[in-house]
Design a protein around this motif. Sequence first.
Motif, PDB file in Angstrom:
ATOM      1  N   ALA A 131      20.957 -27.114  96.352  1.00 11.34           N
ATOM      2  CA  ALA A 131      20.396 -26.740  95.060  1.00 11.34           C
ATOM      3  C   ALA A 131      21.189 -27.320  93.898  1.00 11.34           C
ATOM      4  O   ALA A 131      20.614 -27.648  92.856  1.00 11.34           O
ATOM      5  CB  ALA A 131      20.328 -25.226  94.944  1.00 11.34           C
ATOM      6  N   ALA A 132      22.493 -27.473  94.049  1.00 12.72           N
ATOM      7  CA  ALA A 132      23.314 -28.031  92.974  1.00 12.72           C
ATOM      8  C   ALA A 132      22.929 -29.488  92.708  1.00 12.72           C
ATOM      9  O   ALA A 132      22.830 -29.914  91.548  1.00 12.72           O
ATOM     10  CB  ALA A 132      24.788 -27.926  93.319  1.00 12.72           C
ATOM     11  N   VAL A 159      17.645 -33.135  88.458  1.00  8.34           N
ATOM     12  CA  VAL A 159      16.506 -32.809  87.590  1.00  8.34           C
ATOM     13  C   VAL A 159      16.953 -32.766  86.133  1.00  8.34           C
ATOM     14  O   VAL A 159      16.256 -33.257  85.249  1.00  8.34           O
ATOM     15  CB  VAL A 159      15.854 -31.473  88.019  1.00  8.34           C
ATOM     16  CG1 VAL A 159      14.907 -30.955  86.970  1.00  8.34           C
ATOM     17  CG2 VAL A 159      15.129 -31.653  89.344  1.00  8.34           C
ATOM     18  N   GLY A 160      18.114 -32.197  85.873  1.00  7.32           N
ATOM     19  CA  GLY A 160      18.626 -32.130  84.501  1.00  7.32           C
ATOM     20  C   GLY A 160      18.831 -33.501  83.890  1.00  7.32           C
ATOM     21  O   GLY A 160      18.414 -33.756  82.749  1.00  7.32           O
ATOM     22  N   ILE A 218      20.003 -30.901  93.393  1.00  6.28           N
ATOM     23  CA  ILE A 218      18.654 -30.913  92.832  1.00  6.28           C
ATOM     24  C   ILE A 218      18.688 -30.544  91.353  1.00  6.28           C
ATOM     25  O   ILE A 218      18.072 -31.203  90.514  1.00  6.28           O
ATOM     26  CB  ILE A 218      17.726 -29.965  93.616  1.00  6.28           C
ATOM     27  CG1 ILE A 218      17.502 -30.509  95.024  1.00  6.28           C
ATOM     28  CG2 ILE A 218      16.406 -29.765  92.898  1.00  6.28           C
ATOM     29  CD1 ILE A 218      16.829 -29.545  95.967  1.00  6.28           C
ATOM     30  N   THR A 219      19.445 -29.495  91.007  1.00  4.37           N
ATOM     31  CA  THR A 219      19.530 -29.057  89.622  1.00  4.37           C
ATOM     32  C   THR A 219      20.147 -30.133  88.731  1.00  4.37           C
ATOM     33  O   THR A 219      19.644 -30.416  87.642  1.00  4.37           O
ATOM     34  CB  THR A 219      20.356 -27.761  89.525  1.00  4.37           C
ATOM     35  OG1 THR A 219      19.752 -26.781  90.362  1.00  4.37           O
ATOM     36  CG2 THR A 219      20.431 -27.258  88.111  1.00  4.37           C
ATOM     37  N   ALA A 220      21.223 -30.740  89.174  1.00  2.32           N
ATOM     38  CA  ALA A 220      21.878 -31.786  88.384  1.00  2.32           C
ATOM     39  C   ALA A 220      20.987 -33.012  88.246  1.00  2.32           C
ATOM     40  O   ALA A 220      20.902 -33.609  87.170  1.00  2.32           O
ATOM     41  CB  ALA A 220      23.207 -32.161  89.023  1.00  2.32           C
TER      42      ALA A 220
END
Length: 58
Positions: free
Chosen positions: A28-29, A35-36, A31-33
Amino acid sequence: MRFVLWLLLAASVVANVCVNTFAGLTGAALITASVGTGVVLLGSAVGLWLTRPPSADA
């Protein structure tokens, strides 16, 4: 304004490469980074496109 958008575009490309190759994030880290940085990249690209100078052909 366009200068700031160009800086954001360049920084987001560098950050995206860093996140995807050197950061060592997983799950998830990652993916989040990713996407950001992608949102910043697309946002600055759209901002540059919307603030482009008018063409001489028009």
